[in-house]
Design a protein around this motif. Structure first.
Motif, PDB file in Angstrom:
ATOM      1  N   LEU A 284       0.827  -1.212   0.000  1.00 24.94           N
ATOM      2  CA  LEU A 284       0.000   0.000   0.000  1.00 24.94           C
ATOM      3  C   LEU A 284       0.861   1.262   0.000  1.00 24.94           C
ATOM      4  O   LEU A 284       0.557   2.236  -0.689  1.00 24.94           O
ATOM      5  N   ARG A 285       1.938   1.249   0.768  1.00 30.67           N
ATOM      6  CA  ARG A 285       2.838   2.409   0.807  1.00 30.67           C
ATOM      7  C   ARG A 285       3.473   2.632  -0.571  1.00 30.67           C
ATOM      8  O   ARG A 285       3.558   3.758  -1.059  1.00 30.67           O
ATOM      9  N   LEU A 286       3.898   1.545  -1.203  1.00 34.42           N
ATOM     10  CA  LEU A 286       4.522   1.672  -2.529  1.00 34.42           C
ATOM     11  C   LEU A 286       3.531   2.186  -3.568  1.00 34.42           C
ATOM     12  O   LEU A 286       3.886   3.030  -4.399  1.00 34.42           O
ATOM     13  N   THR A 287       2.304   1.684  -3.521  1.00 35.82           N
ATOM     14  CA  THR A 287       1.323   2.084  -4.536  1.00 35.82           C
ATOM     15  C   THR A 287       0.737   3.460  -4.254  1.00 35.82           C
ATOM     16  O   THR A 287       0.623   4.283  -5.159  1.00 35.82           O
ATOM     17  N   ARG A 288       0.374   3.726  -3.010  1.00 39.58           N
ATOM     18  CA  ARG A 288      -0.302   4.987  -2.678  1.00 39.58           C
ATOM     19  C   ARG A 288       0.654   6.164  -2.580  1.00 39.58           C
ATOM     20  O   ARG A 288       0.385   7.234  -3.129  1.00 39.58           O
ATOM     21  N   GLU A 289       1.747   5.974  -1.860  1.00 38.85           N
ATOM     22  CA  GLU A 289       2.643   7.103  -1.593  1.00 38.85           C
ATOM     23  C   GLU A 289       3.681   7.313  -2.681  1.00 38.85           C
ATOM     24  O   GLU A 289       4.093   8.438  -2.949  1.00 38.85           O
ATOM     25  N   LEU A 290       4.120   6.220  -3.304  1.00 36.24           N
ATOM     26  CA  LEU A 290       5.189   6.342  -4.293  1.00 36.24           C
ATOM     27  C   LEU A 290       4.714   6.159  -5.726  1.00 36.24           C
ATOM     28  O   LEU A 290       5.484   6.319  -6.663  1.00 36.24           O
ATOM     29  N   GLY A 291       3.443   5.773  -5.905  1.00 38.59           N
ATOM     30  CA  GLY A 291       2.874   5.655  -7.241  1.00 38.59           C
ATOM     31  C   GLY A 291       3.386   4.475  -8.044  1.00 38.59           C
ATOM     32  O   GLY A 291       3.321   4.485  -9.273  1.00 38.59           O
ATOM     33  N   VAL A 292       3.884   3.448  -7.369  1.00 37.39           N
ATOM     34  CA  VAL A 292       4.403   2.270  -8.060  1.00 37.39           C
ATOM     35  C   VAL A 292       3.228   1.386  -8.480  1.00 37.39           C
ATOM     36  O   VAL A 292       2.308   1.168  -7.701  1.00 37.39           O
ATOM     37  N   ASN A 293       3.256   0.883  -9.725  1.00 38.36           N
ATOM     38  CA  ASN A 293       2.187  -0.027 -10.155  1.00 38.36           C
ATOM     39  C   ASN A 293       2.467  -1.429  -9.600  1.00 38.36           C
ATOM     40  O   ASN A 293       3.540  -1.694  -9.057  1.00 38.36           O
ATOM     41  N   LEU A 294       1.520  -2.340  -9.748  1.00 30.86           N
ATOM     42  CA  LEU A 294       1.651  -3.660  -9.134  1.00 30.86           C
ATOM     43  C   LEU A 294       2.796  -4.473  -9.732  1.00 30.86           C
ATOM     44  O   LEU A 294       3.438  -5.257  -9.030  1.00 30.86           O
ATOM     45  N   ALA A 295       3.089  -4.287 -11.016  1.00 31.20           N
ATOM     46  CA  ALA A 295       4.243  -4.977 -11.617  1.00 31.20           C
ATOM     47  C   ALA A 295       5.541  -4.486 -10.966  1.00 31.20           C
ATOM     48  O   ALA A 295       6.437  -5.283 -10.666  1.00 31.20           O
ATOM     49  N   GLY A 296       5.609  -3.193 -10.733  1.00 28.77           N
ATOM     50  CA  GLY A 296       6.777  -2.620 -10.058  1.00 28.77           C
ATOM     51  C   GLY A 296       6.887  -3.097  -8.618  1.00 28.77           C
ATOM     52  O   GLY A 296       7.982  -3.363  -8.120  1.00 28.77           O
TER      53      GLY A 296
END
Length: 125
Positions: free
Chosen positions: A59-71
């Motif tokens: 959640l931190r990677l996707t929400r705060e850093l904008g990383v997609n699920l592949a990333g």
């Protein structure tokens, strides 16, 4: 009652509520192999505290850093590799320390210690 870190005890509805996400998001993370909850005999998903911490990282990677699920998948695999290498380094350091303290080295290993920082190599013509 206190549970072990890896003990699967939390239902999907509890995890979703605690993390303030939809249960479908957790199912998607499972489909993407980002998290693998345990299953009860009745095929009910059960999450451990380790799973919850991993989901928090996702959640931190996707929400705060904008990383997609592949990333996220790549990052998690790299993190796991680094964690394994760090454990290997700790194990080797402990083995080296034991060898130095016991003054013996197993027959399949060699222990080399340097007496000084400087070494001289002389080449003859």
């Amino acid at each position: 009652m206190i549970h072990q870190y890896d003990e699967p005890v939390y239902l999907i509805s509890i995890v979703a509520k605690v993390l303030d996400i939809h249960p479908q998001t957790l199912r998607q993370y499972e489909r993407e192999n980002l998290v693998t909850p345990s299953r009860s005999n009745g095929r009910i998903r059960l999450y451990s505290q380790r799973d919850i911490d991993r989901i928090k990282l996702i959640l931190r990677l996707t929400r705060e850093l904008g990383v997609n699920l592949a990333g996220v998948d790549v990052i998690l695999r790299l993190k796991e590799n680094v964690d394994n290498m760090e454990q290997d380094i700790r194990d080797l350091k402990n083995e080296l320390l034991r060898a130095k303290n016991s003054q013996t080295v197993s027959h399949d290993k060699a222990l080399v210690t340097k007496k000084s920082i400087y070494e001289m190599i002389i080449f003859e013509d």
